[in-house]
Design a protein around this motif. Structure first.
Motif, PDB file in Angstrom:
ATOM      1  N   VAL A 159      -1.545  13.870  39.032  1.00  0.00           N
ATOM      2  CA  VAL A 159      -2.330  12.638  39.110  1.00  0.00           C
ATOM      3  C   VAL A 159      -2.074  11.663  38.181  1.00  0.00           C
ATOM      4  CG1 VAL A 159      -4.947  11.874  39.289  1.00  0.00           C
ATOM      5  CG2 VAL A 159      -4.205  14.143  40.324  1.00  0.00           C
ATOM      6  N   VAL A 160      -2.029  10.494  38.255  1.00  0.00           N
ATOM      7  CA  VAL A 160      -1.773   9.789  37.485  1.00  0.00           C
ATOM      8  C   VAL A 160      -3.002   8.924  36.785  1.00  0.00           C
ATOM      9  CG1 VAL A 160      -0.540   7.422  36.579  1.00  0.00           C
ATOM     10  CG2 VAL A 160       0.736   9.310  37.964  1.00  0.00           C
ATOM     11  N   VAL A 161      -3.470   8.718  35.757  1.00  0.00           N
ATOM     12  CA  VAL A 161      -4.717   8.240  35.295  1.00  0.00           C
ATOM     13  C   VAL A 161      -4.237   7.048  34.411  1.00  0.00           C
ATOM     14  CG1 VAL A 161      -6.723   8.233  33.921  1.00  0.00           C
ATOM     15  CG2 VAL A 161      -6.259  10.247  35.508  1.00  0.00           C
ATOM     16  N   HIS A 162      -4.468   5.684  34.619  1.00  0.00           N
ATOM     17  CA  HIS A 162      -4.198   4.589  33.878  1.00  0.00           C
ATOM     18  C   HIS A 162      -5.537   3.723  33.779  1.00  0.00           C
ATOM     19  CE1 HIS A 162      -1.151   1.614  33.216  1.00  0.00           C
ATOM     20  NE2 HIS A 162      -1.899   0.780  33.547  1.00  0.00           N
ATOM     21  N   PRO A 163      -6.005   4.107  32.463  1.00  0.00           N
ATOM     22  CA  PRO A 163      -7.210   3.440  31.994  1.00  0.00           C
ATOM     23  C   PRO A 163      -7.330   2.025  31.559  1.00  0.00           C
ATOM     24  CG  PRO A 163      -6.350   4.852  30.223  1.00  0.00           C
ATOM     25  CD  PRO A 163      -5.375   5.147  31.414  1.00  0.00           C
ATOM     26  N   GLY A 164      -6.113   1.425  31.167  1.00  0.00           N
ATOM     27  CA  GLY A 164      -5.973   0.194  30.806  1.00  0.00           C
ATOM     28  C   GLY A 164      -6.186  -0.948  31.679  1.00  0.00           C
ATOM     29  N   ALA A 165      -6.352  -2.057  31.447  1.00  0.00           N
ATOM     30  CA  ALA A 165      -6.368  -3.238  32.118  1.00  0.00           C
ATOM     31  C   ALA A 165      -6.098  -4.499  31.400  1.00  0.00           C
ATOM     32  CB  ALA A 165      -7.949  -3.551  32.890  1.00  0.00           C
ATOM     33  N   SER A 166      -5.857  -5.526  32.218  1.00  0.00           N
ATOM     34  CA  SER A 166      -5.483  -6.832  31.560  1.00  0.00           C
ATOM     35  C   SER A 166      -6.685  -7.512  30.784  1.00  0.00           C
ATOM     36  CB  SER A 166      -4.811  -7.947  32.621  1.00  0.00           C
ATOM     37  OG  SER A 166      -6.118  -8.302  33.577  1.00  0.00           O
ATOM     38  N   ALA A 234       4.029  10.990  42.521  1.00  0.00           N
ATOM     39  CA  ALA A 234       2.818  11.598  41.967  1.00  0.00           C
ATOM     40  C   ALA A 234       1.891  11.540  43.341  1.00  0.00           C
ATOM     41  CB  ALA A 234       1.983  10.519  41.318  1.00  0.00           C
ATOM     42  N   ALA A 235       0.810  12.498  43.153  1.00  0.00           N
ATOM     43  CA  ALA A 235      -0.115  12.642  44.269  1.00  0.00           C
ATOM     44  C   ALA A 235      -0.870  11.765  44.365  1.00  0.00           C
ATOM     45  CB  ALA A 235      -0.770  14.058  44.126  1.00  0.00           C
ATOM     46  N   LEU A 236      -1.495  11.035  43.488  1.00  0.00           N
ATOM     47  CA  LEU A 236      -2.596  10.065  43.213  1.00  0.00           C
ATOM     48  C   LEU A 236      -2.495   9.304  41.880  1.00  0.00           C
ATOM     49  CD1 LEU A 236      -5.340   9.352  44.696  1.00  0.00           C
ATOM     50  CD2 LEU A 236      -6.396  10.845  43.183  1.00  0.00           C
ATOM     51  N   VAL A 237      -3.105   8.217  42.056  1.00  0.00           N
ATOM     52  CA  VAL A 237      -3.227   7.178  40.877  1.00  0.00           C
ATOM     53  C   VAL A 237      -4.737   6.947  40.943  1.00  0.00           C
ATOM     54  CG1 VAL A 237      -2.777   5.008  40.136  1.00  0.00           C
ATOM     55  CG2 VAL A 237      -0.895   6.338  41.080  1.00  0.00           C
ATOM     56  N   VAL A 238      -5.459   6.603  39.610  1.00  0.00           N
ATOM     57  CA  VAL A 238      -6.645   6.562  39.498  1.00  0.00           C
ATOM     58  C   VAL A 238      -6.697   5.467  38.280  1.00  0.00           C
ATOM     59  CG1 VAL A 238      -8.996   7.052  38.596  1.00  0.00           C
ATOM     60  CG2 VAL A 238      -7.429   8.624  39.937  1.00  0.00           C
ATOM     61  N   CYS A 239      -7.091   4.057  38.898  1.00  0.00           N
ATOM     62  CA  CYS A 239      -7.004   3.051  37.806  1.00  0.00           C
ATOM     63  C   CYS A 239      -8.064   2.105  38.265  1.00  0.00           C
ATOM     64  CB  CYS A 239      -5.384   2.370  38.010  1.00  0.00           C
ATOM     65  SG  CYS A 239      -5.167   1.716  39.524  1.00  0.00           S
ATOM     66  N   GLY A 240      -8.093   1.063  37.284  1.00  0.00           N
ATOM     67  CA  GLY A 240      -8.820  -0.099  37.382  1.00  0.00           C
ATOM     68  C   GLY A 240      -7.896  -1.163  38.468  1.00  0.00           C
ATOM     69  N   ASP A 241      -8.702  -2.248  38.424  1.00  0.00           N
ATOM     70  CA  ASP A 241      -7.811  -3.412  39.264  1.00  0.00           C
ATOM     71  C   ASP A 241      -7.069  -4.255  38.185  1.00  0.00           C
ATOM     72  OD1 ASP A 241      -7.433  -5.861  40.325  1.00  0.00           O
ATOM     73  OD2 ASP A 241      -9.436  -6.902  40.055  1.00  0.00           O
ATOM     74  N   THR A 242      -5.685  -3.498  37.983  1.00  0.00           N
ATOM     75  CA  THR A 242      -4.718  -4.082  37.249  1.00  0.00           C
ATOM     76  C   THR A 242      -3.490  -3.816  37.974  1.00  0.00           C
ATOM     77  OG1 THR A 242      -3.886  -3.842  35.067  1.00  0.00           O
ATOM     78  CG2 THR A 242      -4.536  -1.413  36.272  1.00  0.00           C
ATOM     79  N   GLY A 243      -2.262  -3.841  37.491  1.00  0.00           N
ATOM     80  CA  GLY A 243      -0.893  -4.097  38.075  1.00  0.00           C
ATOM     81  C   GLY A 243      -0.562  -2.611  38.617  1.00  0.00           C
ATOM     82  N   MET A 244      -1.067  -1.489  37.808  1.00  0.00           N
ATOM     83  CA  MET A 244      -0.899  -0.308  38.241  1.00  0.00           C
ATOM     84  C   MET A 244      -1.367  -0.170  39.812  1.00  0.00           C
ATOM     85  SD  MET A 244       0.698   2.494  37.435  1.00  0.00           S
ATOM     86  CE  MET A 244       0.961   4.280  37.677  1.00  0.00           C
ATOM     87  N   SER A 245      -2.447  -0.633  39.931  1.00  0.00           N
ATOM     88  CA  SER A 245      -3.040  -0.520  41.594  1.00  0.00           C
ATOM     89  C   SER A 245      -2.060  -0.981  42.568  1.00  0.00           C
ATOM     90  CB  SER A 245      -4.255  -1.140  41.777  1.00  0.00           C
ATOM     91  OG  SER A 245      -4.241  -2.660  41.723  1.00  0.00           O
ATOM     92  N   HIS A 246      -1.377  -2.339  42.317  1.00  0.00           N
ATOM     93  CA  HIS A 246      -0.378  -2.936  43.002  1.00  0.00           C
ATOM     94  C   HIS A 246       1.027  -1.744  43.037  1.00  0.00           C
ATOM     95  CE1 HIS A 246      -2.947  -6.052  43.476  1.00  0.00           C
ATOM     96  NE2 HIS A 246      -3.194  -6.135  42.256  1.00  0.00           N
TER      97      HIS A 246
END
Length: 316
Positions: A159-166, A234-246
């Protein structure tokens, strides 16, 4: 200054001087241009750090390092295409390259710019496809998938957690990311925390709050091709509205995406993809220096429930 690289082979210059998510939403338009101009050398004017992803998009021959709307250090392309934005600066910058043909939106401040009017109420992927279709080029809005990035740096299934945002306006509080990460870990999932070089401290903070080991922090340790491979397996990504979601959309990995000042109807994943978007209906300034009120209304249990629903589907 770059020039076309041979007699009889004109250049197709495309300006997209923005970030990761912006590049990935432009993939259908870039591929449509590649099909429309097969004999041209496709040169993408974009930040140099995105260069590692170009082989995964395919069809791009060269990169010119441009951040923002210009200037664009290029001379006399056969065709120039403005995939950058609504302002006049990008149109003027491309005109200064003296292209044989310019594909752009119209702008009242740039007389003679021939193109459709800018619309603020449509999805970013559709925006650039509509532009090209107005200029007579067929597109496929669903053509978002990257080519296979190869094996990931880990075993897969994380599970990839990506807490940053632009911007701060789009950044969910790190304490809440940590809550979700800690509970997912307790339930037996391997959680890793990603981010860019400028987000290492944030990633370490989230990992420490969640009780994750130091090796779970991958921020600053993966280049973009490596991040694409990690995300793909990965099985899943959890992130905000940022490049990682795309990126999750582009490699076909399910994601939970938290939206704040900008609604998912403008920047969210396609409905046909396995994603959950969380948005409370509030809009606001996407460049504000604090998390948006709507984003703060999303609590960790809602994110955890969405994550578990997607992980259950993935297991099946």
């Amino acid at each position: 200054m770059a020039v076309a690289d041979g007699p009889g082979r004109p250049a197709l210059l495309v300006l997209r001087g923005l970030g990761l998510g912006d590049l990935l939403t432009a993939v259908p338009a870039l591929r449509a241009l590649r099909r429309a101009y097969p004999e041209h050398r496709l040169v993408l004017a974009t930040p140099a750090y995105l260069g590692g992803l170009l082989p995964l998009i395919g069809g791009i021959d060269d990169l010119v390092d441009v951040s923002g709307p210009g200037p664009v250090p290029f001379a006399a392309p056969g065709v120039a295409v403005n995939l950058h934005g609504s302002g006049p600066e990008s149109i003027v910058a491309l005109r200064r390259t003296r292209p044989g043909r310019l594909l752009t939106h119209a702008h009242a401040g740039v007389p003679g710019a021939d193109g459709p009017p800018w619309r603020a109420d449509i999805h970013e992927v559709r925006r650039w496809c509509d532009l090209l279709e107005w200029h007579g080029i067929e597109t496929d809005r669903e053509d978002l998938a990257l080519l296979d990035p190869g094996p990931g740096p880990l075993d897969g299934g994380e599970v990839v957690v990506h807490p940053g945002a632009s911007s701060a306006a789009r950044q969910w509080p790190p304490e809440r990311f940590a809550q979700a990460a800690a509970e997912l870990t307790r339930l037996g999932h391997r959680v890793v925390v990603t981010g860019g070089v400028g987000e290492i401290a944030l990633a370490r903070h989230v990992a420490a709050l969640a009780g994750l080991p130091e090796e779970a922090v991958l921020a600053g340790r993966t280049d973009l091709p490596g991040l694409a491979a990690l995300t793909r397996h990965a099985a899943l990504v959890v992130c905000g509205d940022t490049g990682m979601s795309h990126l999750a959309t582009a490699v076909g990995t399910p994601s939970v995406v938290l939206y704040g000042p900008v609604p998912p109807v403008l920047w969210g994943p396609p409905e046909s993809h396995p994603h959950v978007t969380l948005w409370t209906g509030r809009t606001g300034d996407p460049h504000a220096d604090r998390p948006s009120e709507g984003l703060l209304e999303i609590e960790a249990p809602a994110v955890l429930d969405a994550a578990l629903s997607l992980l259950e589907v993935r297991v099946r």
